[in-house]
Design an enzyme around this catalytic site. Structure first.
Site, PDB file in Angstrom:
ATOM      1  N   ARG A 191      38.628  41.518  58.118  1.00  5.14           N
ATOM      2  CA  ARG A 191      39.465  40.653  58.933  1.00  5.14           C
ATOM      3  C   ARG A 191      40.819  40.336  58.316  1.00  5.14           C
ATOM      4  NH1 ARG A 191      34.742  40.258  60.332  1.00  5.14           N
ATOM      5  NH2 ARG A 191      34.478  40.407  58.097  1.00  5.14           N
ATOM      6  N   THR A 192      40.821  39.896  57.084  1.00  7.10           N
ATOM      7  CA  THR A 192      42.072  39.369  56.537  1.00  7.10           C
ATOM      8  C   THR A 192      43.110  40.485  56.432  1.00  7.10           C
ATOM      9  OG1 THR A 192      40.709  37.843  55.289  1.00  7.10           O
ATOM     10  CG2 THR A 192      43.024  37.956  54.682  1.00  7.10           C
ATOM     11  N   LYS A 203      44.293  51.632  36.158  1.00  5.42           N
ATOM     12  CA  LYS A 203      44.831  52.137  34.869  1.00  5.42           C
ATOM     13  C   LYS A 203      45.200  50.988  33.948  1.00  5.42           C
ATOM     14  CE  LYS A 203      47.152  55.598  37.653  1.00  5.42           C
ATOM     15  NZ  LYS A 203      48.500  55.838  38.195  1.00  5.42           N
ATOM     16  N   ARG A 248      44.739  39.807  47.929  1.00  9.52           N
ATOM     17  CA  ARG A 248      43.365  39.320  47.685  1.00  9.52           C
ATOM     18  C   ARG A 248      42.929  39.858  46.329  1.00  9.52           C
ATOM     19  NH1 ARG A 248      38.356  39.473  51.753  1.00  9.52           N
ATOM     20  NH2 ARG A 248      39.591  37.725  52.520  1.00  9.52           N
ATOM     21  N   HIS A 298      41.182  30.189  50.126  1.00 13.50           N
ATOM     22  CA  HIS A 298      41.479  31.220  51.135  1.00 13.50           C
ATOM     23  C   HIS A 298      42.344  30.540  52.201  1.00 13.50           C
ATOM     24  CE1 HIS A 298      41.258  34.600  53.704  1.00 13.50           C
ATOM     25  NE2 HIS A 298      39.967  34.851  53.687  1.00 13.50           N
TER      26      HIS A 298
END
Ligand code: CP
Length: 307
Positions: free
Chosen positions: A51-52, A80, A101, A129
């Site tokens: 969703r986000t 890396k 995120r 959030h």
């Protein structure tokens, strides 16, 4: 330049404006179809998301802009060993705004300090959030016509559920909001929510273990899944995962005008039979997430709005 790292980064007045803009976008999408024609959004997702990430991408496309980014740490140079600070410095050369995120709490804040473009916290570990909170506020306001004067039950994994922490922080700023915190003992809200947010603001709340004890009093029921990815061992997760299952017999106890929200993804905590009940609002909630993210992009980019 502004970022959105915490749900408190906007004042209540600014939030009112943002929600009003989201409402206008919902009613008049064509008006906003080209306001970001020359803008790019970077989605920097070090953790899984449906969703986000996709609603951010849909939001920017709906505004006429373009999107670029990565959807896992493995497919970026984080694999890396590149730091979040170095990554955002580089992404600042490629995009006008970034949504990030990350599994570590505070990662978006670190990024914002090194960034020359607005950074949006799209979830940092078990912490916050804030754009889910904007979605939740818009959903509640659209369904109930208000954000204050109500009893809200939050049910499930209140310990690791970052959407719960952000939503409580945002809602305590509205008058006459009361909470039922419904969880097993091991998944209670963290002490910083109880002490620094609820008690400090003199907010009425009750902690209960049985959903049935709270249901008849609720105006909003906010269900959450048990956050498997934040558990240290599988055994504890398996013991907790089906602690709550909202089904039709339980829903009989609720008010006829109570709404059920869930940030999604759902696992087992809401039976599929509940989806067709008019009180089930969680898929509408996902749609509101696009409108509010469109409004957020416009606000942080300070785009001149059409009349
Ligand atoms: N609500 C939410 O954050 O969903 P995703 O994890 O799919 O983005």
């Amino acid at each position: 330049m502004r970022h959105l790292i915490s749900p408190l980064d906007f004042s209540v007045e600014e939030l009112d404006k943002l929600l009003a803009l989201a409402g206008d976008i919902e009613k008049n999408p064509q008006k906003y179809a080209h306001v970001c024609d020359d803008k790019r959004l970077a989605t920097l997702f070090y953790e899984p998301s449906t969703r986000t990430r996709l609603s951010f991408e849909a939001a920017m496309m709906n505004l006429g802009g373009k999107v670029l980014g990565f959807s896992s740490a493995d497919s970026s140079s984080a694999a890396k060993g590149e730091s979040v600070a170095d990554t955002i410095r580089v992404v600042s050369c490629y995009a006008d705004i970034a949504a990030m995120r990350h599994p570590k709490e505070g990662a978006a804040l670190v990024a914002s300090m090194a960034s020359s473009i607005p950074v949006i916290n799209a979830g940092d570990g078990g912490h916050q959030h804030p754009t889910q909170t904007l979605t939740d506020l818009l959903t509640i306001h659209s369904l109930k016509g208000r954000l204050g004067d109500m009893t809200i039950g939050l049910c499930g994994d209140l310990k690791f559920g970052r959407t719960v922490h952000s939503l409580i922080e945002a809602l305590v700023r509205y008058a006459n909001v009361r909470f039922y915190l419904i969880s097993p003992e091991e998944l209670r809200v963290p002490s910083w929510i109880r002490e620094d947010v609820l008690e400090k603001n003199h907010i009425e709340y009750k902690e209960v273990e049985r959903l049935e004890d709270a249901l008849p009093e609720l105006d909003i029921l906010y269900m959450t899944r048990v956050q498997k990815e934040r558990f240290f061992n599988e055994e504890d997760y398996v013991r907790m995962k089906d602690f709550y299952i909202l089904d039709m017999p339980k829903l009989e106890l609720a008010k006829k005008d109570m709404y059920i929200l869930h940030p999604l993804p759902r696992v087992n905590e809401i039976a599929v039979e509940v989806d067709s009940d008019p009180r089930a609002a969680y898929f509408r909630q996902a749609q509101y997430g696009v409108y509010v993210r469109m409004a957020l992009i416009l606000t942080l980019l300070e785009v001149k709005l059409p009349c």
